[in-house]
Design a protein around this motif. Structure first.
Motif, PDB file in Angstrom:
ATOM      1  N   ARG A 184      46.788 -82.523   7.472  1.00 19.79           N
ATOM      2  CA  ARG A 184      47.258 -81.451   7.100  1.00 19.79           C
ATOM      3  C   ARG A 184      46.160 -80.514   6.500  1.00 19.79           C
ATOM      4  O   ARG A 184      44.942 -81.322   6.370  1.00 19.79           O
ATOM      5  CB  ARG A 184      48.296 -81.471   6.095  1.00 19.79           C
ATOM      6  CG  ARG A 184      49.738 -82.074   6.648  1.00 19.79           C
ATOM      7  CD  ARG A 184      50.834 -82.391   5.693  1.00 19.79           C
ATOM      8  NE  ARG A 184      50.393 -82.623   4.307  1.00 19.79           N
ATOM      9  CZ  ARG A 184      50.061 -83.822   3.810  1.00 19.79           C
ATOM     10  NH1 ARG A 184      50.178 -84.698   4.661  1.00 19.79           N
ATOM     11  NH2 ARG A 184      49.526 -83.990   2.468  1.00 19.79           N
ATOM     12  N   MET A 185      46.481 -79.263   6.173  1.00 20.26           N
ATOM     13  CA  MET A 185      45.396 -78.546   5.643  1.00 20.26           C
ATOM     14  C   MET A 185      44.756 -79.170   4.226  1.00 20.26           C
ATOM     15  O   MET A 185      43.458 -78.990   4.315  1.00 20.26           O
ATOM     16  CB  MET A 185      45.669 -77.121   5.456  1.00 20.26           C
ATOM     17  CG  MET A 185      46.100 -76.185   6.564  1.00 20.26           C
ATOM     18  SD  MET A 185      46.309 -74.493   6.306  1.00 20.26           S
ATOM     19  CE  MET A 185      47.848 -75.047   6.016  1.00 20.26           C
TER      20      MET A 185
ATOM     21  N   ARG B  91      48.913 -70.173   8.359  1.00 17.16           N
ATOM     22  CA  ARG B  91      49.222 -71.514   8.157  1.00 17.16           C
ATOM     23  C   ARG B  91      49.909 -72.339   8.940  1.00 17.16           C
ATOM     24  O   ARG B  91      49.823 -73.695   9.326  1.00 17.16           O
ATOM     25  CB  ARG B  91      50.217 -71.471   6.552  1.00 17.16           C
ATOM     26  CG  ARG B  91      49.417 -71.457   5.466  1.00 17.16           C
ATOM     27  CD  ARG B  91      50.399 -71.692   4.184  1.00 17.16           C
ATOM     28  NE  ARG B  91      51.408 -70.484   4.223  1.00 17.16           N
ATOM     29  CZ  ARG B  91      51.285 -69.601   3.598  1.00 17.16           C
ATOM     30  NH1 ARG B  91      50.172 -68.854   3.212  1.00 17.16           N
ATOM     31  NH2 ARG B  91      52.360 -68.774   3.668  1.00 17.16           N
ATOM     32  N   ARG B  92      50.959 -71.627   9.785  1.00 21.48           N
ATOM     33  CA  ARG B  92      51.664 -72.286  10.936  1.00 21.48           C
ATOM     34  C   ARG B  92      50.564 -72.713  12.201  1.00 21.48           C
ATOM     35  O   ARG B  92      50.537 -73.894  12.522  1.00 21.48           O
ATOM     36  CB  ARG B  92      52.582 -71.435  11.487  1.00 21.48           C
ATOM     37  CG  ARG B  92      53.545 -72.229  12.570  1.00 21.48           C
ATOM     38  CD  ARG B  92      54.591 -71.264  13.265  1.00 21.48           C
ATOM     39  NE  ARG B  92      54.182 -69.987  13.587  1.00 21.48           N
ATOM     40  CZ  ARG B  92      53.426 -69.524  14.762  1.00 21.48           C
ATOM     41  NH1 ARG B  92      53.029 -70.685  15.423  1.00 21.48           N
ATOM     42  NH2 ARG B  92      53.004 -68.345  14.982  1.00 21.48           N
TER      43      ARG B  92
ATOM     44  N   GLY C  34      48.236 -75.571  10.852  1.00 23.69           N
ATOM     45  CA  GLY C  34      49.210 -76.743  10.806  1.00 23.69           C
ATOM     46  C   GLY C  34      49.604 -77.449  12.006  1.00 23.69           C
ATOM     47  O   GLY C  34      49.273 -78.517  12.051  1.00 23.69           O
TER      48      GLY C  34
ATOM     49  N   ALA D  53      49.356 -64.812   6.322  1.00 19.34           N
ATOM     50  CA  ALA D  53      49.290 -66.016   5.706  1.00 19.34           C
ATOM     51  C   ALA D  53      49.940 -67.024   6.286  1.00 19.34           C
ATOM     52  O   ALA D  53      49.525 -67.983   6.789  1.00 19.34           O
ATOM     53  CB  ALA D  53      49.164 -65.912   4.376  1.00 19.34           C
ATOM     54  N   GLY D  54      51.218 -66.671   6.434  1.00 19.53           N
ATOM     55  CA  GLY D  54      52.153 -67.653   7.060  1.00 19.53           C
ATOM     56  C   GLY D  54      51.834 -68.168   8.299  1.00 19.53           C
ATOM     57  O   GLY D  54      52.146 -69.391   8.845  1.00 19.53           O
TER      58      GLY D  54
END
Length: 159
Positions: free
Chosen positions: A47-48, A34-35, A38, A30-31
């Motif tokens: 942004r998201m 997100r990166r 992003g 997930a990280g």
């Protein structure tokens, strides 16, 4: 499992054990996701949360700001900032509701719809990069399994 005991293999270390847990791996994936998203959305200066709000407005708009909060799950104070950003970028309009002037109605602009299409493409590219190590069949299976894992269920007590 060891053949002799039928027990799980002992881990070389406590951290080694943690690194094999699905929760750990999901958090790491997930990280990374997100990166990647992003970085992709930053190409549009967004942004998201901006993407999520634009998508919600496209799906249900014109929409009251309060309904948008309920639909997205964002905190009302955060929604104000997100909408300020989107309005400043001319991606949405925020006008008083003709039926209740205490409420705002949010609508997409033409620029907002175009931006949403670009964000969707950027998001798809980022997700392809996230799952690049998998074959197309594995990606399909992974997403189906992940959807099942992510589904909130009421579980009974563990016995």
């Amino acid at each position: 499992m060891t053949e002799q005991t039928g027990q799980p293999e002992p881990h070389a270390s406590a951290l080694g054990h943690i690194r094999t847990l699905p929760s750990w791996l999901l958090n790491r994936a997930a990280g990374r996701g997100r990166r990647l998203l992003g970085e992709a959305f930053a190409l549009e200066g967004l942004r998201m949360p901006h993407h999520a709000v634009l998508a919600a407005v496209a799906d249900i708009g014109p929409v009251a700001q309060a309904a948008l909060v309920r639909e997205t799950g964002f905190d009302p104070k955060d929604m104000v900032g997100i909408l300020n950003d989107l309005q400043r970028a001319r991606l949405v309009t925020r006008t008083p509701d003709p039926d209740d002037r205490r409420k705002n109605v949010i609508a997409l602009t033409v620029e907002g719809r175009d931006c949403l299409e670009r964000l969707a493409r950027l998001g798809d590219e980022a997700n392809r990069a996230l799952l690049a190590a998998l074959t197309p069949a594995e990606r399909e299976q992974f997403v189906a399994l992940l959807a099942r894992v992510a589904e909130e269920r009421k579980e009974g007590p563990v016995v």
